[in-house]
Scaffold this active site. Structure first.
Site, PDB file in Angstrom:
ATOM      1  N   HIS A  34      -1.910  -3.415   0.189  1.00 13.56           N
ATOM      2  CA  HIS A  34      -2.786  -2.855  -0.837  1.00 13.56           C
ATOM      3  C   HIS A  34      -4.201  -2.695  -0.287  1.00 13.56           C
ATOM      4  O   HIS A  34      -4.651  -3.546   0.480  1.00 13.56           O
ATOM      5  CB  HIS A  34      -2.855  -3.795  -2.053  1.00 13.56           C
ATOM      6  CG  HIS A  34      -1.561  -3.950  -2.765  1.00 13.56           C
ATOM      7  ND1 HIS A  34      -0.591  -4.845  -2.359  1.00 13.56           N
ATOM      8  CD2 HIS A  34      -1.068  -3.330  -3.858  1.00 13.56           C
ATOM      9  CE1 HIS A  34       0.445  -4.763  -3.175  1.00 13.56           C
ATOM     10  NE2 HIS A  34       0.185  -3.851  -4.091  1.00 13.56           N
ATOM     11  N   LEU A  92       2.529  -1.046   3.740  1.00  7.76           N
ATOM     12  CA  LEU A  92       2.707  -1.505   2.363  1.00  7.76           C
ATOM     13  C   LEU A  92       1.600  -2.440   1.881  1.00  7.76           C
ATOM     14  O   LEU A  92       1.719  -3.041   0.814  1.00  7.76           O
ATOM     15  CB  LEU A  92       4.081  -2.161   2.205  1.00  7.76           C
ATOM     16  CG  LEU A  92       5.267  -1.244   2.557  1.00  7.76           C
ATOM     17  CD1 LEU A  92       6.577  -1.998   2.438  1.00  7.76           C
ATOM     18  CD2 LEU A  92       5.276   0.007   1.697  1.00  7.76           C
ATOM     19  N   MET A 109      -3.052 -10.612   5.739  1.00  6.98           N
ATOM     20  CA  MET A 109      -2.938  -9.497   6.682  1.00  6.98           C
ATOM     21  C   MET A 109      -4.307  -9.015   7.137  1.00  6.98           C
ATOM     22  O   MET A 109      -4.477  -8.617   8.293  1.00  6.98           O
ATOM     23  CB  MET A 109      -2.129  -8.345   6.075  1.00  6.98           C
ATOM     24  CG  MET A 109      -0.678  -8.710   5.795  1.00  6.98           C
ATOM     25  SD  MET A 109       0.196  -9.519   7.164  1.00  6.98           S
ATOM     26  CE  MET A 109       0.071  -8.279   8.440  1.00  6.98           C
ATOM     27  N   GLU A 110      -5.293  -9.085   6.256  1.00  9.14           N
ATOM     28  CA  GLU A 110      -6.650  -8.681   6.628  1.00  9.14           C
ATOM     29  C   GLU A 110      -7.235  -9.635   7.664  1.00  9.14           C
ATOM     30  O   GLU A 110      -7.862  -9.202   8.640  1.00  9.14           O
ATOM     31  CB  GLU A 110      -7.528  -8.598   5.383  1.00  9.14           C
ATOM     32  CG  GLU A 110      -7.245  -7.403   4.495  1.00  9.14           C
ATOM     33  CD  GLU A 110      -5.911  -7.451   3.735  1.00  9.14           C
ATOM     34  OE1 GLU A 110      -5.466  -6.398   3.259  1.00  9.14           O
ATOM     35  OE2 GLU A 110      -5.308  -8.545   3.627  1.00  9.14           O
ATOM     36  N   ASP A 166     -10.409  -4.288  25.583  1.00 13.99           N
ATOM     37  CA  ASP A 166     -10.883  -2.942  25.896  1.00 13.99           C
ATOM     38  C   ASP A 166     -12.201  -2.969  26.661  1.00 13.99           C
ATOM     39  O   ASP A 166     -12.369  -2.260  27.651  1.00 13.99           O
ATOM     40  CB  ASP A 166     -11.039  -2.127  24.612  1.00 13.99           C
ATOM     41  CG  ASP A 166     -11.544  -0.728  24.893  1.00 13.99           C
ATOM     42  OD1 ASP A 166     -10.926  -0.026  25.719  1.00 13.99           O
ATOM     43  OD2 ASP A 166     -12.563  -0.329  24.298  1.00 13.99           O
TER      44      ASP A 166
END
Length: 160
Positions: free
Chosen positions: A75, A73, A110-111, A125
């Site tokens: 943007h 959700l 969130m970014e 990794d």
């Protein structure tokens, strides 16, 4: 009230059409704990896969730009700046700080969180062949500026 739910409790993307464009910024961090020998290998530039910090920095930047593809959700945003700082913390950790900025109608928390998380995953990794016991921890929002909810700093919440 959860802003991503409609009146029937269904998940929806928040409509930001009428929100004002303002300057927004968020800073997040993550910490990768590892064996001291692994950290030393990174610091000495002796890792067989190359410059761990450089690759993690690029991965974090790319992740911030693609957050909307990972989190349903969110943007798609026109980020104007994504910066990652990676710092070795002797004897056994790397601290990652990600800062995202834009002029827009919705925040960039969130970014920033995604950038820090993916940079940490990239370190894992790249180093897992020499240290499978690494731990990613303390993924958290440190600061948020702009928008209707104003300024948030983690220390102000008494959570430092």
């Amino acid at each position: 009230m959860l802003t991503h739910l409609d009146s029937q409790g269904r998940a929806n993307m928040v409509d930001v059409t009428e929100k004002a464009v303002t300057s927004r910024e968020a800073t997040a961090e993550a910490v990768v704990r590892m064996r001291p020998e692994t950290l030393q290998l990174i610091q000495d530039g002796g890792h067989p896969k190359g410059d761990v910090f450089a690759v993690a920095r690029i991965a974090g930047i790319q992740a911030a730009k693609r957050t909307h593809e990972l989190i349903p959700l969110c943007h798609p945003l026109l980020l104007t700046s994504v910066k990652l700082e990676l710092q070795a913390e002797a004897p056994d950790a790397v601290r990652i700080r990600a800062r995202c900025r834009l002029a827009g109608q919705t925040g960039v928390e969130m970014e920033a969180l995604t950038a820090a998380s993916v940079a940490a995953l990239t370190i894992y990794d790249m180093c897992k062949a020499v240290d499978r016991g690494m731990v990613i921890e303390q993924v958290q929002l440190l600061e948020k500026l702009g928008g209707k909810s104003g300024h948030y700093r983690k220390e102000e919440e008494g959570q430092a």
